[in-house]
Motif scaffolding. Structure first.
Motif, PDB file in Angstrom:
ATOM      1  N   MET A   5       4.779 -21.000   5.102  1.00 24.97           N
ATOM      2  CA  MET A   5       5.209 -20.194   3.827  1.00 24.97           C
ATOM      3  C   MET A   5       4.421 -18.795   3.885  1.00 24.97           C
ATOM      4  SD  MET A   5       5.883 -22.876   1.211  1.00 24.97           S
ATOM      5  CE  MET A   5       5.348 -21.551  -0.258  1.00 24.97           C
ATOM      6  N   GLU A   6       3.069 -18.801   4.381  1.00 25.77           N
ATOM      7  CA  GLU A   6       2.211 -17.540   4.302  1.00 25.77           C
ATOM      8  C   GLU A   6       2.587 -16.704   5.531  1.00 25.77           C
ATOM      9  OE1 GLU A   6      -1.714 -19.320   3.863  1.00 25.77           O
ATOM     10  OE2 GLU A   6      -1.539 -19.203   1.818  1.00 25.77           O
ATOM     11  N   ILE A   7       2.919 -17.197   6.465  1.00 31.30           N
ATOM     12  CA  ILE A   7       3.208 -16.313   7.553  1.00 31.30           C
ATOM     13  C   ILE A   7       4.226 -15.193   7.399  1.00 31.30           C
ATOM     14  CG2 ILE A   7       4.074 -16.104   9.808  1.00 31.30           C
ATOM     15  CD1 ILE A   7       2.506 -18.859  10.646  1.00 31.30           C
ATOM     16  N   LEU A   8       3.732 -13.986   7.491  1.00 31.88           N
ATOM     17  CA  LEU A   8       4.748 -12.820   7.625  1.00 31.88           C
ATOM     18  C   LEU A   8       6.083 -12.771   8.151  1.00 31.88           C
ATOM     19  CD1 LEU A   8       2.149  -9.800   7.622  1.00 31.88           C
ATOM     20  CD2 LEU A   8       3.025 -11.154   5.495  1.00 31.88           C
ATOM     21  N   ASP A   9       7.108 -12.297   7.361  1.00 35.01           N
ATOM     22  CA  ASP A   9       8.529 -12.170   7.892  1.00 35.01           C
ATOM     23  C   ASP A   9       8.552 -10.794   8.614  1.00 35.01           C
ATOM     24  OD1 ASP A   9      11.131 -11.834   8.501  1.00 35.01           O
ATOM     25  OD2 ASP A   9      12.026 -12.621   6.533  1.00 35.01           O
ATOM     26  N   VAL A  10       8.166 -10.909  10.004  1.00 35.18           N
ATOM     27  CA  VAL A  10       8.123  -9.934  10.841  1.00 35.18           C
ATOM     28  C   VAL A  10       9.409  -8.928  10.914  1.00 35.18           C
ATOM     29  CG1 VAL A  10       7.798  -9.200  13.085  1.00 35.18           C
ATOM     30  CG2 VAL A  10       6.076 -10.632  12.296  1.00 35.18           C
ATOM     31  N   THR A 119      -3.233  -0.183   1.931  1.00 40.03           N
ATOM     32  CA  THR A 119      -4.007  -0.583   3.007  1.00 40.03           C
ATOM     33  C   THR A 119      -3.163  -1.751   3.821  1.00 40.03           C
ATOM     34  OG1 THR A 119      -6.114   0.272   1.976  1.00 40.03           O
ATOM     35  CG2 THR A 119      -6.220  -1.468   4.032  1.00 40.03           C
ATOM     36  N   LEU A 120      -2.877  -2.628   2.890  1.00 34.46           N
ATOM     37  CA  LEU A 120      -2.229  -3.890   3.282  1.00 34.46           C
ATOM     38  C   LEU A 120      -0.906  -3.646   3.826  1.00 34.46           C
ATOM     39  CD1 LEU A 120      -3.308  -6.420   0.700  1.00 34.46           C
ATOM     40  CD2 LEU A 120      -4.353  -5.946   2.861  1.00 34.46           C
ATOM     41  N   GLN A 121      -0.152  -2.604   3.406  1.00 36.48           N
ATOM     42  CA  GLN A 121       1.220  -2.390   3.810  1.00 36.48           C
ATOM     43  C   GLN A 121       0.934  -1.783   5.305  1.00 36.48           C
ATOM     44  OE1 GLN A 121       3.261   0.576   1.459  1.00 36.48           O
ATOM     45  NE2 GLN A 121       4.845   0.643   3.242  1.00 36.48           N
ATOM     46  N   ILE A 122       0.246  -0.977   5.360  1.00 40.18           N
ATOM     47  CA  ILE A 122      -0.062  -0.508   6.792  1.00 40.18           C
ATOM     48  C   ILE A 122      -0.432  -1.748   7.787  1.00 40.18           C
ATOM     49  CG2 ILE A 122      -1.971   0.519   8.173  1.00 40.18           C
ATOM     50  CD1 ILE A 122      -0.381   2.854   7.369  1.00 40.18           C
ATOM     51  N   TYR A 123      -1.374  -2.396   7.322  1.00 40.07           N
ATOM     52  CA  TYR A 123      -1.852  -3.395   8.102  1.00 40.07           C
ATOM     53  C   TYR A 123      -0.562  -4.548   8.565  1.00 40.07           C
ATOM     54  CZ  TYR A 123      -6.849  -3.085   7.245  1.00 40.07           C
ATOM     55  OH  TYR A 123      -8.124  -2.678   7.067  1.00 40.07           O
ATOM     56  N   ARG A 124       0.269  -4.673   7.375  1.00 40.89           N
ATOM     57  CA  ARG A 124       1.513  -5.733   7.654  1.00 40.89           C
ATOM     58  C   ARG A 124       2.482  -4.889   8.721  1.00 40.89           C
ATOM     59  NH1 ARG A 124       1.558  -6.047   1.923  1.00 40.89           N
ATOM     60  NH2 ARG A 124       0.413  -8.030   1.224  1.00 40.89           N
ATOM     61  N   THR A 125       2.884  -3.534   8.438  1.00 42.24           N
ATOM     62  CA  THR A 125       3.830  -2.771   9.354  1.00 42.24           C
ATOM     63  C   THR A 125       3.346  -3.104  10.844  1.00 42.24           C
ATOM     64  OG1 THR A 125       4.149  -1.726   7.050  1.00 42.24           O
ATOM     65  CG2 THR A 125       4.896  -0.769   9.447  1.00 42.24           C
ATOM     66  N   SER A 126       2.176  -2.513  11.029  1.00 38.56           N
ATOM     67  CA  SER A 126       1.939  -2.400  12.519  1.00 38.56           C
ATOM     68  C   SER A 126       1.600  -3.954  12.999  1.00 38.56           C
ATOM     69  CB  SER A 126       0.502  -1.923  12.463  1.00 38.56           C
ATOM     70  OG  SER A 126      -0.371  -2.134  12.012  1.00 38.56           O
ATOM     71  N   PHE A 127       1.288  -4.913  12.252  1.00 37.69           N
ATOM     72  CA  PHE A 127       1.316  -6.200  12.648  1.00 37.69           C
ATOM     73  C   PHE A 127       2.580  -6.613  13.292  1.00 37.69           C
ATOM     74  CE2 PHE A 127       1.938 -10.908  11.949  1.00 37.69           C
ATOM     75  CZ  PHE A 127       1.274 -11.110  12.894  1.00 37.69           C
ATOM     76  N   ALA A 128       3.815  -6.379  12.177  1.00 35.87           N
ATOM     77  CA  ALA A 128       5.152  -6.547  12.588  1.00 35.87           C
ATOM     78  C   ALA A 128       5.667  -6.130  13.909  1.00 35.87           C
ATOM     79  CB  ALA A 128       5.865  -6.370  11.304  1.00 35.87           C
ATOM     80  N   PHE A 129       5.188  -4.748  14.232  1.00 37.01           N
ATOM     81  CA  PHE A 129       5.658  -4.213  15.343  1.00 37.01           C
ATOM     82  C   PHE A 129       4.747  -4.947  16.532  1.00 37.01           C
ATOM     83  CE2 PHE A 129       7.343  -1.244  12.711  1.00 37.01           C
ATOM     84  CZ  PHE A 129       8.678  -0.711  13.285  1.00 37.01           C
ATOM     85  N   ARG A 130       3.543  -5.101  16.219  1.00 36.25           N
ATOM     86  CA  ARG A 130       2.635  -5.637  17.289  1.00 36.25           C
ATOM     87  C   ARG A 130       3.226  -7.151  17.546  1.00 36.25           C
ATOM     88  NH1 ARG A 130      -1.590  -4.509  14.529  1.00 36.25           N
ATOM     89  NH2 ARG A 130      -2.244  -6.548  13.981  1.00 36.25           N
ATOM     90  N   ASN A 131       3.241  -7.755  16.651  1.00 33.33           N
ATOM     91  CA  ASN A 131       3.529  -9.217  16.932  1.00 33.33           C
ATOM     92  C   ASN A 131       4.774  -9.582  17.695  1.00 33.33           C
ATOM     93  OD1 ASN A 131       2.111 -11.765  16.580  1.00 33.33           O
ATOM     94  ND2 ASN A 131       3.923 -12.406  15.342  1.00 33.33           N
ATOM     95  N   ALA A 178      -1.940 -14.627   6.563  1.00 32.35           N
ATOM     96  CA  ALA A 178      -0.512 -14.244   6.753  1.00 32.35           C
ATOM     97  C   ALA A 178      -0.218 -13.547   8.268  1.00 32.35           C
ATOM     98  CB  ALA A 178       0.231 -13.420   5.615  1.00 32.35           C
ATOM     99  N   MET A 179      -1.272 -12.958   8.629  1.00 38.24           N
ATOM    100  CA  MET A 179      -1.150 -12.457   9.894  1.00 38.24           C
ATOM    101  C   MET A 179      -1.751 -13.221  11.119  1.00 38.24           C
ATOM    102  SD  MET A 179      -1.828  -8.238   9.337  1.00 38.24           S
ATOM    103  CE  MET A 179      -2.250  -7.787   7.625  1.00 38.24           C
ATOM    104  N   GLN A 180      -1.977 -14.389  10.860  1.00 41.56           N
ATOM    105  CA  GLN A 180      -2.550 -15.288  11.875  1.00 41.56           C
ATOM    106  C   GLN A 180      -3.690 -14.805  12.391  1.00 41.56           C
ATOM    107  OE1 GLN A 180       1.564 -15.132  13.095  1.00 41.56           O
ATOM    108  NE2 GLN A 180       1.038 -17.125  13.959  1.00 41.56           N
TER     109      GLN A 180
END
Ligand code: AMP
Length: 585
Positions: A5-10, A119-131, A178-180
């Motif tokens: 449940m905690e993992i982000l919806d990329v 800060t978290l929004q930036i982290y999540r956004t780039s993580f989504a593209f990276r992942n 959430a970003m593993q």
């Protein structure tokens, strides 16, 4: 189940980003409206005569462009614990100390929950593209992150570096999970008061979990290079610790020792494995994939002043991809790396239009250059005329202006960026340099980037001898007449005088700025001087900044040491082994 449940919806994150960037202009208007509605009652904005207006046109007409210096007294009052709203409606509870390596002293900037959220929004956004391109599996991250102690200001506010404020925030850990990307080191190591001990333990934790490590990261790439340079020196000691299951006596902090004792068990097989691998490597090439067979990529800011470390990082990384992290500052975030497969040299940052209100001062149009009779260039008009986020032009360079949710309004960040293209309607920026980092004596203007290119060119001459420039800096010496550029080099081994003389000439020739070349030709600028410093000098500079309360996570070697930075200049000058003057002109 909980973990899932905690993992982000990329895909959702990318979808939201696409929607927002298609409507960047509108999102910017809305963002400015939110910032001004929230903080319009604060003293700073009250004095501007906005009278409730929140549109960009009124905002630009009423609120002046400012630098940190202009806001210093306001921020100081916040730090001193003023009761009334000064910059923001809600009280600021935390202060960030920017790394301040360019000005010689740390400076205060406000930090709040809204800044944490962006800060978290930036982290999540780039993580989504990276992942999407480099998926990571459940595992751990070897993160070379460090946190300074949070102190208290006179008014009782927490004060720490921006990275400290982020790492200490309860949201940070949740976001990393959430970003593993959970850090393999215990908190006691991350928050330990002694950087050298923390670094050693990060390495040890990485080795203990070597098969689980999915990514290696730090805020700035410099820390990763420093970590593996340290590994070269301490690997045998690390192996001893692993073999015996007993931590070296050099780790003296009780909290760190007890946290490490929980992880460290005698493991002679692992110690043998690491020893074998290390002794087989040639010049440590490919060390990272050798030690961490499941690592998917290396992550950290790799652009701007970090580019000089890429060569060494690639040497350690072999074919493990290097991905540059996002673009931001203690004052606020700006853009995310949404093209992670591009090499760091080509990385751009797509601006997130809802994390602040952004303006850009065009560098070309604001400076009317007039050739005078004697051929000198003078600057008649330098009145900045900023443009909005969606009005920037591809190929042009700009200085970034931020209006943030944390009380900065039309704040000149001092960074120069170049617009490389657009993602939907938001610009993709390339970081060029710090604006104020300039070698200049008269009509010459050389930026950090120009210095970096010159050093790269000259370093090729010592690369032929399998040596490298470990780090470098510069200074303008106007105590001589005429003044001249001084470049400081720390080199990995012995180089002959002959080659160094050639390096010095090459540096001088590599500054191709017309102002420099013409001044050199007529001796209006004296011969460039190359000063070689003892090995370990740049480490002393790092230690100096750590002593001032800086943290390694945000450290950037000062590339140009100005007069305000006496202490660093003194360290450099005290450690000169030999010097050479150019005969190139
Ligand atoms: P600090 O205030 O210590 O957080 O440092 C912020 C500064 O670091 C920025 O203003 C930039 O000059 C530099 N910086 C941050 N992110 C990047 C990046 N992705 N690429 C190049 N330089 C960066």
């Amino acid at each position: 189940m909980l973990e899932k449940m905690e993992i982000l919806d990329v895909e959702k994150l990318i979808g939201d980003f696409e929607v927002m960037t298609k409507d960047a202009e509108n999102v910017q208007r809305q963002t400015l409206k939110m910032i001004l509605e929230e903080n319009g009652c604060a003293e700073y904005l009250q004095n501007m005569g906005l009278n409730g207006r929140t549109d960009p046109e009124s905002f630009k007409a009423c609120v002046p462009l400012v630098t940190h210096k202009d806001l210093e007294s306001y921020i100081q009052r916040v730090a001193d614990g003023a009761f009334s709203p000064i910059l923001t409606r809600k009280p600021i509870t935390t202060i960030s100390l920017s790394s301040g390596t360019t000005q010689g002293k740390p400076k205060f900037v406000p930090f709040n929950d809204e800044l944490m959220e962006t800060t978290l929004q930036i982290y999540r956004t780039s993580f989504a593209f990276r992942n999407r391109e480099f998926p990571i599996e459940n595992g751990k991250a070897l993160q070379f992150i460090y946190s300074s102690k949070q102190s208290k200001t006179k008014g009782g506010l927490f004060a720490g570096t921006a990275t400290t404020n982020v790492f200490r925030n309860s949201q940070f850990k949740k976001a990393m999970t959430a970003m593993q990307s959970e850090c393999c080191s215990p908190d006691e190591v991350i928050f330990g008061p002694d950087f050298h001990q923390s670094l050693y333990c990060h390495l040890l934790c990485g080795l203990i979990f070597h098969e689980e490590i999915q990514l290696i990261s730090s805020t700035f790439a410099h820390s990763i290079v420093l970590a593996f340079r340290t590994f070269e020196k301490v690997w045998e000691e690390l192996c001893d610790d692993i073999r015996e299951g007993v931590l070296t006596s050099r780790i003296t902090l009780p909290s760190v020792r007890s946290a490490m004792a929980k992880l460290l068990k005698p493991n002679p097989e692992l110690a043998d494995l690491i020893e074998n691998k290390c002794s087989r490597l040639s010049h440590w090439y490919g060390l990272i994939p050798e030690l961490f067979p499941n690592v998917k990529y290396i992550y950290g800011i790799m652009t701007g002043s970090m580019e000089p470390y890429l060569k060494k990082l690639r040497h350690y990384a072999a074919d493990v991809p290097l991905i540059s992290a996002d673009y931001g500052s203690s004052e606020g975030w700006i853009g995310a790396n949404i093209n992670p497969s591009l090499p760091p040299e080509s990385t751009t940052y797509a601006v997130l239009p809802n994390i602040g209100y952004f303006e850009f001062i065009p560098l070309k149009e604001n400076v009317e250059e007039h050739m005078q009779e004697n051929g000198n260039v003078s600057f008649l008009s330098t009145v900045p005329k900023p443009v909005g986020l969606t009005e920037v032009k591809v190929g042009e360079e700009y200085e970034v202006i931020i209006t943030s949710f944390a009380g900065l309004y039309r704040y000149r960040l001092g960074d120069v960026v170049k617009v490389m293209g657009f993602h939907n309607s938001t610009p993709e920026l390339k970081f060029v340099c710090r604006r104020n980092l300039m070698l200049t004596i008269n009509i010459d203007k050389n930026t950090e980037k120009d210095l970096q290119l010159a050093v790269e060119e000259a370093a090729k001459l010592i690369a032929e001898e399998k040596l490298e420039v470990i780090d470098f800096s510069s200074n303008v010496d106007v105590s001589t007449d005429p003044g001249h550029y001084v470049i400081f080099w720390e080199i990995s081994g012995e180089v002959s005088d002959e080659v160094l003389k050639e390096c010095c000439n090459c540096l001088d020739r590599s500054f191709v700025d017309a102002g420099y070349v013409s001044s050199r030709k007529v001796n209006a600028i004296g011969p460039l001087e190359l000063r070689v410093v003892w090995k370990g000098t740049f480490h002393k500079i790092l230690d100096h900044y750590l002593g001032l309360g800086a943290v390694i996570s945000q450290f950037k070697t000062p590339r140009c040491v100005g007069p305000t930075n006496n202490k660093v200049l003194q360290i450099l000058c005290d450690n000169v082994v030999k010097n050479y003057f150019s005969t190139a002109f």
